[in-house]
Design a protein around this motif. Structure first.
Motif, PDB file in Angstrom:
ATOM      1  N   THR A 182     -27.768 -13.913  49.724  1.00  0.00           N
ATOM      2  CA  THR A 182     -28.080 -12.720  50.523  1.00  0.00           C
ATOM      3  C   THR A 182     -28.870 -11.717  49.691  1.00  0.00           C
ATOM      4  O   THR A 182     -29.859 -11.136  50.162  1.00  0.00           O
ATOM      5  N   ILE A 201     -31.691 -11.433  52.466  1.00  0.00           N
ATOM      6  CA  ILE A 201     -31.308 -11.837  53.822  1.00  0.00           C
ATOM      7  C   ILE A 201     -30.317 -10.822  54.387  1.00  0.00           C
ATOM      8  O   ILE A 201     -29.523 -10.226  53.664  1.00  0.00           O
ATOM      9  N   ILE A 218     -22.982 -17.484  49.130  1.00  0.00           N
ATOM     10  CA  ILE A 218     -23.568 -16.758  50.265  1.00  0.00           C
ATOM     11  C   ILE A 218     -23.957 -15.336  49.851  1.00  0.00           C
ATOM     12  O   ILE A 218     -25.036 -14.849  50.191  1.00  0.00           O
ATOM     13  N   MET A 246     -21.280 -12.095  59.082  1.00  0.00           N
ATOM     14  CA  MET A 246     -20.258 -13.145  58.972  1.00  0.00           C
ATOM     15  C   MET A 246     -18.995 -12.766  59.740  1.00  0.00           C
ATOM     16  O   MET A 246     -18.517 -11.634  59.676  1.00  0.00           O
ATOM     17  N   THR A 288     -27.075 -10.752  56.322  1.00  0.00           N
ATOM     18  CA  THR A 288     -26.026 -11.720  56.649  1.00  0.00           C
ATOM     19  C   THR A 288     -24.919 -11.061  57.464  1.00  0.00           C
ATOM     20  O   THR A 288     -24.373 -10.031  57.061  1.00  0.00           O
ATOM     21  N   LEU A 316     -28.977 -14.347  58.531  1.00  0.00           N
ATOM     22  CA  LEU A 316     -28.068 -15.481  58.405  1.00  0.00           C
ATOM     23  C   LEU A 316     -26.771 -15.139  59.143  1.00  0.00           C
ATOM     24  O   LEU A 316     -26.128 -14.136  58.860  1.00  0.00           O
ATOM     25  N   ILE A 376     -31.024 -21.841  55.151  1.00  0.00           N
ATOM     26  CA  ILE A 376     -31.961 -20.906  54.526  1.00  0.00           C
ATOM     27  C   ILE A 376     -33.282 -21.541  54.121  1.00  0.00           C
ATOM     28  O   ILE A 376     -34.160 -20.844  53.605  1.00  0.00           O
ATOM     29  N   LEU A 401     -24.412  -8.123  53.091  1.00  0.00           N
ATOM     30  CA  LEU A 401     -23.500  -9.021  53.791  1.00  0.00           C
ATOM     31  C   LEU A 401     -22.465  -8.179  54.539  1.00  0.00           C
ATOM     32  O   LEU A 401     -21.714  -7.425  53.926  1.00  0.00           O
ATOM     33  N   ALA A 457     -23.005 -16.376  59.932  1.00  0.00           N
ATOM     34  CA  ALA A 457     -21.973 -17.269  59.391  1.00  0.00           C
ATOM     35  C   ALA A 457     -20.687 -17.088  60.195  1.00  0.00           C
ATOM     36  O   ALA A 457     -20.100 -16.001  60.191  1.00  0.00           O
TER      37      ALA A 457
END
Length: 224
Positions: A192, A197, A188, A201, A199, A167, A160, A35, A169
């Motif tokens: 992840t 994933i 989240i 953000m 991610t 992803l 998802i 993330l 965000a």
């Protein structure tokens, strides 16, 4: 392995005789299961960078390499297919369809992503994703009966359900109170990791940065 590689990305807007460079040669690599948070003051370019990475607007120059291919050179139809099948999106507000139940919200997303699953397989997948986000007991509920935190959990499930690679965000906790914000960020982060994933953000809330694997600070269109 890098899922996303952004090379020397620039974004310039021209308004009459005024030329404004919003992004000034951004370089960034994103890996699966991590993330990454983009932070910076309003106007720093973080949201512009996210929308370019997501294929929502083109860069003026540079490369956006996703799974070995440069999205800058792709046709609008190619980018649309990638967004529908391999990207997931979470925004500040859930934007749920008011006349669909929680289950139907996710079934619709599977249709949009052109899922190859049969109907009974789709329902099984929906139940599993709703369980992951703690909303399986509300699958028949309408959006109007959900709290703000519950709506955002459904929005995450919708993002998802088609097993995206990436992803995006954009201020996912901005409309929530402190407790719900922490719950959503933990969710989240866990998704992840669990689903591997990538991610990316955007956030202005520094309390949320503790959940990120990487923090990228931006100012005046550059990475600090």
């Amino acid at each position: 392995m890098d899922v996303f590689t952004i090379n020397e990305v620039r974004k310039t807007f021209i308004n009459g005789e005024v030329k404004e460079e919003i992004l000034k040669g951004i370089n960034l690599s994103l890996k699966g299961g991590e993330l990454t948070a983009l932070v910076g003051a309003s106007g720093s370019g973080k949201s512009t960078l996210l929308t370019i990475a997501a294929g929502l607007q083109p860069a003026s120059d540079g490369q956006v390499i996703f799974e070995g291919e440069d999205m800058i050179t792709m046709s609008p139809e190619q980018i649309r297919k990638i967004r529908a099948s391999k990207f997931g999106f979470i925004f500040q507000f859930a934007h749920l369809v008011p006349f669909l139940t929680v289950e139907e919200q996710l079934m619709l997303m599977l249709d949009v992503s052109e899922s190859k699953l049969k109907k009974h397989e789709q329902k099984t997948e929906v139940n599993e994703i709703l369980r992951l986000v703690g909303m399986d007991h509300r699958k028949n509920a309408s959006p109007s009966s959900l709290s703000g935190g519950e709506k955002q959990r459904v929005a995450i499930a919708r993002a998802i359900i088609h097993k995206p690679k990436v992803l995006f965000a954009d201020e996912p906790t901005a409309s929530l109170d402190s407790k719900r914000s922490k719950d959503i960020m933990l969710l989240i982060k866990n998704l992840t990791k669990t689903l591997n994933i990538t991610t990316l953000m955007v956030t202005h809330d520094e309390e949320m940065l503790s959940y990120a694997d990487h923090i990228i600070k931006m100012s005046d269109g550059q990475v600090l």
